[in-house]
Design an enzyme around this catalytic site. Structure first.
Site, PDB file in Angstrom:
ATOM      1  N   GLY A 140       0.826  -1.202   0.000  1.00  0.00           N
ATOM      2  CA  GLY A 140       0.000   0.000   0.000  1.00  0.00           C
ATOM      3  C   GLY A 140       0.862   1.255   0.000  1.00  0.00           C
ATOM      4  N   ALA A 150       2.123   2.869   2.447  1.00  0.00           N
ATOM      5  CA  ALA A 150       3.249   2.772   3.370  1.00  0.00           C
ATOM      6  C   ALA A 150       4.348   1.875   2.804  1.00  0.00           C
ATOM      7  CB  ALA A 150       2.769   2.258   4.725  1.00  0.00           C
ATOM      8  N   CYS A 202      -7.617   6.605  -2.244  1.00  0.00           N
ATOM      9  CA  CYS A 202      -8.226   7.937  -2.182  1.00  0.00           C
ATOM     10  C   CYS A 202      -8.931   8.310  -3.485  1.00  0.00           C
ATOM     11  CB  CYS A 202      -7.159   8.978  -1.866  1.00  0.00           C
ATOM     12  SG  CYS A 202      -6.060   8.495  -0.523  1.00  0.00           S
ATOM     13  N   VAL A 228       1.419 -13.500   4.159  1.00  0.00           N
ATOM     14  CA  VAL A 228       2.480 -13.873   5.098  1.00  0.00           C
ATOM     15  C   VAL A 228       1.800 -14.484   6.322  1.00  0.00           C
ATOM     16  CG1 VAL A 228       4.353 -13.036   6.560  1.00  0.00           C
ATOM     17  CG2 VAL A 228       3.996 -12.033   4.296  1.00  0.00           C
ATOM     18  N   THR A 281       1.060  -3.411   7.036  1.00  0.00           N
ATOM     19  CA  THR A 281      -0.055  -4.303   6.725  1.00  0.00           C
ATOM     20  C   THR A 281      -1.408  -3.598   6.642  1.00  0.00           C
ATOM     21  OG1 THR A 281      -0.061  -4.884   9.079  1.00  0.00           O
ATOM     22  CG2 THR A 281       0.998  -6.438   7.578  1.00  0.00           C
ATOM     23  N   GLY A 282      -1.458  -2.312   6.946  1.00  0.00           N
ATOM     24  CA  GLY A 282      -2.657  -1.536   6.640  1.00  0.00           C
ATOM     25  C   GLY A 282      -3.881  -1.873   7.459  1.00  0.00           C
ATOM     26  N   GLU A 310     -25.561   7.813  10.158  1.00  0.00           N
ATOM     27  CA  GLU A 310     -24.458   8.008  11.105  1.00  0.00           C
ATOM     28  C   GLU A 310     -24.973   7.832  12.531  1.00  0.00           C
ATOM     29  OE1 GLU A 310     -21.035   8.586  11.114  1.00  0.00           O
ATOM     30  OE2 GLU A 310     -21.363   8.588  13.280  1.00  0.00           O
ATOM     31  N   SER A 328       8.296  -3.011  19.114  1.00  0.00           N
ATOM     32  CA  SER A 328       8.808  -3.397  20.431  1.00  0.00           C
ATOM     33  C   SER A 328       9.958  -4.402  20.354  1.00  0.00           C
ATOM     34  CB  SER A 328       7.675  -3.969  21.282  1.00  0.00           C
ATOM     35  OG  SER A 328       7.096  -5.080  20.619  1.00  0.00           O
ATOM     36  N   ALA A 359       7.393  -0.497  11.684  1.00  0.00           N
ATOM     37  CA  ALA A 359       6.024  -0.549  11.169  1.00  0.00           C
ATOM     38  C   ALA A 359       5.583   0.854  10.781  1.00  0.00           C
ATOM     39  CB  ALA A 359       5.073  -1.146  12.203  1.00  0.00           C
TER      40      ALA A 359
HETATM   41  C1  LIG Z   1     -12.185   4.863  -0.127  1.00  0.00           C
HETATM   42  C2  LIG Z   1     -11.028   5.450   0.604  1.00  0.00           C
HETATM   43  C3  LIG Z   1     -10.751   6.812   0.472  1.00  0.00           C
HETATM   44  C4  LIG Z   1      -9.685   7.379   1.158  1.00  0.00           C
HETATM   45  N1  LIG Z   1      -9.450   8.704   0.986  1.00  0.00           N
HETATM   46  C5  LIG Z   1      -8.386   9.263   1.615  1.00  0.00           C
HETATM   47  C6  LIG Z   1      -8.074  10.634   1.414  1.00  0.00           C
HETATM   48  O1  LIG Z   1      -8.760  11.355   0.677  1.00  0.00           O
HETATM   49  N2  LIG Z   1      -6.984  11.146   2.053  1.00  0.00           N
HETATM   50  C7  LIG Z   1      -6.199  10.385   2.855  1.00  0.00           C
HETATM   51  O2  LIG Z   1      -5.222  10.880   3.406  1.00  0.00           O
HETATM   52  N3  LIG Z   1      -6.474   9.075   3.077  1.00  0.00           N
HETATM   53  C8  LIG Z   1      -7.545   8.501   2.477  1.00  0.00           C
HETATM   54  N4  LIG Z   1      -7.805   7.160   2.671  1.00  0.00           N
HETATM   55  C9  LIG Z   1      -6.932   6.397   3.583  1.00  0.00           C
HETATM   56  C10 LIG Z   1      -5.664   5.911   2.894  1.00  0.00           C
HETATM   57  O3  LIG Z   1      -5.994   5.315   1.678  1.00  0.00           O
HETATM   58  C11 LIG Z   1      -4.948   4.909   3.793  1.00  0.00           C
HETATM   59  O4  LIG Z   1      -4.551   5.570   4.962  1.00  0.00           O
HETATM   60  C12 LIG Z   1      -3.710   4.314   3.134  1.00  0.00           C
HETATM   61  O5  LIG Z   1      -4.053   3.697   1.941  1.00  0.00           O
HETATM   62  C13 LIG Z   1      -3.037   3.322   4.058  1.00  0.00           C
HETATM   63  O6  LIG Z   1      -2.015   2.668   3.411  1.00  0.00           O
HETATM   64  P1  LIG Z   1      -1.250   1.429   4.074  1.00  0.00           P
HETATM   65  O7  LIG Z   1      -0.131   1.133   3.159  1.00  0.00           O
HETATM   66  O8  LIG Z   1      -0.946   1.719   5.489  1.00  0.00           O
HETATM   67  O9  LIG Z   1      -2.306   0.231   4.116  1.00  0.00           O
HETATM   68  P2  LIG Z   1      -3.103  -0.591   3.006  1.00  0.00           P
HETATM   69  O10 LIG Z   1      -3.323   0.227   1.805  1.00  0.00           O
HETATM   70  O11 LIG Z   1      -4.268  -1.162   3.715  1.00  0.00           O
HETATM   71  O12 LIG Z   1      -2.110  -1.752   2.570  1.00  0.00           O
HETATM   72  C14 LIG Z   1      -1.909  -2.890   3.325  1.00  0.00           C
HETATM   73  C15 LIG Z   1      -1.105  -3.896   2.551  1.00  0.00           C
HETATM   74  O13 LIG Z   1      -0.695  -4.939   3.409  1.00  0.00           O
HETATM   75  C16 LIG Z   1      -0.931  -6.180   2.803  1.00  0.00           C
HETATM   76  N5  LIG Z   1      -1.066  -7.195   3.865  1.00  0.00           N
HETATM   77  C17 LIG Z   1      -1.705  -7.089   5.057  1.00  0.00           C
HETATM   78  N6  LIG Z   1      -1.570  -8.215   5.777  1.00  0.00           N
HETATM   79  C18 LIG Z   1      -0.812  -9.053   5.028  1.00  0.00           C
HETATM   80  C19 LIG Z   1      -0.315 -10.362   5.217  1.00  0.00           C
HETATM   81  N7  LIG Z   1      -0.552 -11.055   6.330  1.00  0.00           N
HETATM   82  N8  LIG Z   1       0.417 -10.920   4.239  1.00  0.00           N
HETATM   83  C20 LIG Z   1       0.697 -10.240   3.099  1.00  0.00           C
HETATM   84  N9  LIG Z   1       0.254  -8.994   2.874  1.00  0.00           N
HETATM   85  C21 LIG Z   1      -0.483  -8.406   3.823  1.00  0.00           C
HETATM   86  C22 LIG Z   1      -2.166  -5.953   1.994  1.00  0.00           C
HETATM   87  O14 LIG Z   1      -2.291  -6.934   0.999  1.00  0.00           O
HETATM   88  C23 LIG Z   1      -1.871  -4.561   1.432  1.00  0.00           C
HETATM   89  O15 LIG Z   1      -1.045  -4.631   0.319  1.00  0.00           O
HETATM   90  C24 LIG Z   1      -8.873   6.576   1.993  1.00  0.00           C
HETATM   91  C25 LIG Z   1      -9.140   5.213   2.119  1.00  0.00           C
HETATM   92  C26 LIG Z   1     -10.198   4.639   1.435  1.00  0.00           C
HETATM   93  C27 LIG Z   1     -10.468   3.177   1.601  1.00  0.00           C
END
Ligand SMILES: Cc1cc2nc3c(=O)[nH]c(=O)nc-3n(C[C@H](O)[C@H](O)[C@H](O)COP(=O)(O)OP(=O)(O)OC[C@H]3O[C@@H](n4cnc5c(N)ncnc54)[C@H](O)[C@@H]3O)c2cc1C
Ligand code: SF4
Ligand code: SF4
Lengths: 160, 417
Positions: free
Chosen positions: B9, B11, B42, B78, B104-105, B168, B262, B268
């Protein structure tokens, strides 16, 4: 590293830089389409042009939800793959200097790209308020004072 | 040096790019459940609205990973991380690491209530979710949860011509971002778009034979063919928990300001962590794109032995409703509960704003109608600039002329129009 440095006391608010910018960058002739903006400090009778400072760690880059803002590896300019912009305006709020500006024509956000190294606004500024100079020179207080310049803080990279 | 990144994602990808900036040699392997390249969540509401095509949400192609020399193990869950042996298991293979980055989001929550498994229940998280919703051909949709994602989804479906309800539980929409007054103004704007908004209602179930037919709340029944759950997310921390990493009280992985977990060697970032708030210093969840990227930069730098510190979470959320920009920065009164808060407020026909200050520091800002000066307000919140200092600055010719951009925020600082 050359940047647009603003001599804050020199600008008389004529707005030529904005018109020139709008012409070169948007094919228009109106300040609304310019990437350089003049802040009017009416209370003090001052006009101060504000434009992208090509931050070393640009907040706009971090905030872009389409990851389309990047630092050019050679020039360190802050540039955009603007064709991928969705116009969410997150980068606009992230910019401390109000220098990421809304382009009402294409409904995207843009910033100054220094015209690739020969900024037209600087070329056309009649008062010398806009100077294209090395940032380290602008940051040097002694040289600045010797030249009688009061410079927009951001345009010397916040270093004092 | 070999760094394993779990997550594809915002991150995970930012961390990979940042590591590559620091070192051209470091081996990077990225794992993800899904098998498609990075996309921007987004942008999904814009796709749903029909404003942009789906393929525009993708930020990378497989070629981009190759060019950055990131090895990808996509479509692979994983299952286990062994911190003592510095290795993880995916598929039936073991991968050893020098450093591990958990990115991992999070996942939208579908509550386990009656009917929530019926055909016609959706979430908005991936491009596939959007495809599924569009294929379903919604005509009457209920969006549960009026956070920013719920509001954007409601607007998007309305733009597709659906009849749209937005439910809501709290007394106002976007309750974590706005206070009651601005939330009500935005609600009225949504209602002018013909979105039917109900606050203070709890969803109790979904009814239907094979398909979603009705949504039930504690106050009414709504006929519909589509239910979209936007009532919160759950951080993906099971893997981290199993590995023995500390999970904080808010449900996120605990990290220090270097984004270190930790246990040694593990970092992370992104939606899966909880980190201090820039203003209160208390643990908070950010769940935003920008925080995920900034945290990833910090994690990557420290992972490569370069010092970088995370400043803390500070949310910035912007919506455009009927072309009118609405922005919430920092904390609202809910987030500032327990602090004695000064409210500087203004309302006129085409502009509403309120600035929240505690102990002479700007802590939050909410505005409907303009984005002017929001950049400098955001900077003040991040930097903790005292309000009195900002006022002095705006009155001093010498200082303001060298920081002219602050002029745009003047009206908020003094509470003028
Ligand atoms: C519809 C929508 C609109 C949004 N609009 C905005 C906005 O306008 N502005 C803003 O700032 N933010 C917005 N956000 C929030 C933003 O998109 C998230 O904060 C951001 O995408 C987080 O990224 P991330 O990499 O932390 O997690 P994620 O994008 O959730 O990625 C997680 C990754 O980890 C992988 N993963 C998890 N567990 C495992 C495992 N056990 N094994 C292998 N892979 C694993 C998943 O497959 C994925 O690839 C929005 C979110 C959504 C859903
Ligand atoms: S647009 Fe603003 S934040 Fe981005 S590089 Fe220019 S001055 Fe910095
Ligand atoms: S407006 Fe465009 S450039 Fe700015 S954050 Fe949104 S997508 Fe990125």
């Amino acid at each position: 590293m050359k940047r647009i440095v603003v001599n804050t006391e020199a600008c008389d608010g004529c707005g030529i830089c904005q018109l020139v910018c709008s012409a070169y960058k948007a094919g228009q002739w109106h300040p609304a389409f310019a990437r350089i903006k003049i802040k009017q400090l009416q209370e003090f009778g001052l006009n101060v042009p504000v434009v992208c400072m090509h931050c070393t760690y640009p907040p706009c880059e971090i905030f872009c939800v389409m990851n389309l803002i990047y630092k050019d590896p050679d020039t360190a300019y802050t540039l955009r793959n603007v064709e991928r912009c969705i116009g969410c305006r997150a980068c606009e709020i992230a910019c401390p200097f109000s220098a990421a500006v809304w382009d009402p024509l294409n409904e995207v956000v843009v910033n100054c790209d220094l015209c690739g190294g020969t900024p037209e606004c600087v070329n056309h500024c009649p008062t010398g308020a806009l100077i294209f100079m090395d940032i380290s020179e602008a940051a040097d207080k002694k040289r600045r004072e010797a030249a009688g310049l009061r410079i927009l803080e951001a345009s010397r990279g916040f270093s004092e | 040096m070999r760094v394993l990144i779990i997550g594809n994602g915002a991150a995970g990808n930012q961390a990979a790019a940042c590591i590559r900036k620091h070192s051209s040699e470091c081996e990077i392997v990225m794992f993800a459940r899904e098998s498609f390249p990075e996309y921007s969540a987004c942008a999904l509401p814009d796709v749903l609205a029909g404003w942009i095509p789906l393929d525009k949400t993708f930020l990378k192609t497989s070629l981009d990973y190759e060019q950055l020399q990131i090895k990808t193990c996509f479509g692979q869950e994983v299952n286990n991380v062994d911190i003592n042996k510095q290795c993880l298991e995916a598929g039936d293979k073991k991968y050893y690491y020098d450093r591990l980055i958990m990115a991992t989001g999070s996942q939208p929550i579908i509550p386990k209530i009656d009917g929530s498994q019926l055909n016609g229940n959706f979430v908005v998280k991936t491009p596939q979710d959007i495809e599924r919703i569009i294929d379903h051909k919604p005509t009457r949709a209920v969006i549960v949860g009026a956070g920013n994602i719920g509001v954007e989804t409601a607007s998007a479906l309305r733009n597709r011509g659906c009849i749209v309800y937005l439910i809501e539980m709290q007394d106002r929409i976007m309750p974590l971002l706005y206070d009651k007054k601005p939330a009500d103004i935005i609600q009225t704007m949504l209602e002018q778009e013909d979105i039917r908004v109900f606050t203070g209602e709890r969803v109790t179930g979904v009814a239907g034979e094979q398909q979603v037919e009705r949504l039930l709340t504690d106050q009414q029944e709504i006929e519909c063919d589509t239910v979209i759950w936007a009532a919160g997310v759950r951080q993906n921390v099971e893997l981290a928990r199993k590995a023995g990493l500390k999970i904080g009280g808010l449900g996120g992985i605990e990290v220090n300001k270097y984004m270190q977990c930790s246990e040694p060697g593990v970092f992370a970032c992104g939606d899966c962590v909880q980190s201090p708030h820039v203003y209160t210093g208390k643990p908070s969840l950010s769940l935003l794109w920008s925080s995920a990227k900034r945290q990833a930069d910090v994690a990557a730098a420290n992972c490569m032995g370069k010092l970088d510190e995370y400043e803390g979470n500070c949310s910035v959320v912007i919506e455009e409703i009927m072309g009118i920009p609405c922005v919430a920065i920092g904390l609202n009164l809910h987030g500032l509960a327990g602090y004695e808060t000064e409210v500087i407020e203004h309302e006129s026909e085409d502009l509403y704003y309120r600035l929240l200050a505690v102990d002479d520091r700007v802590a939050g800002f909410q505005c409907v109608g303009s984005l002017e000066g929001t950049g400098s307000i955001f900077t003040m919140i991040k930097k903790g600039t005292p309000l009195s200092e900002a006022r002095k600055l705006l009155h001093n010719k010498g200082s303001i002329s060298t920081m002219a951009w602050y002029m745009d925020s003047s009206r908020y600082i003094f509470g003028e129009y």
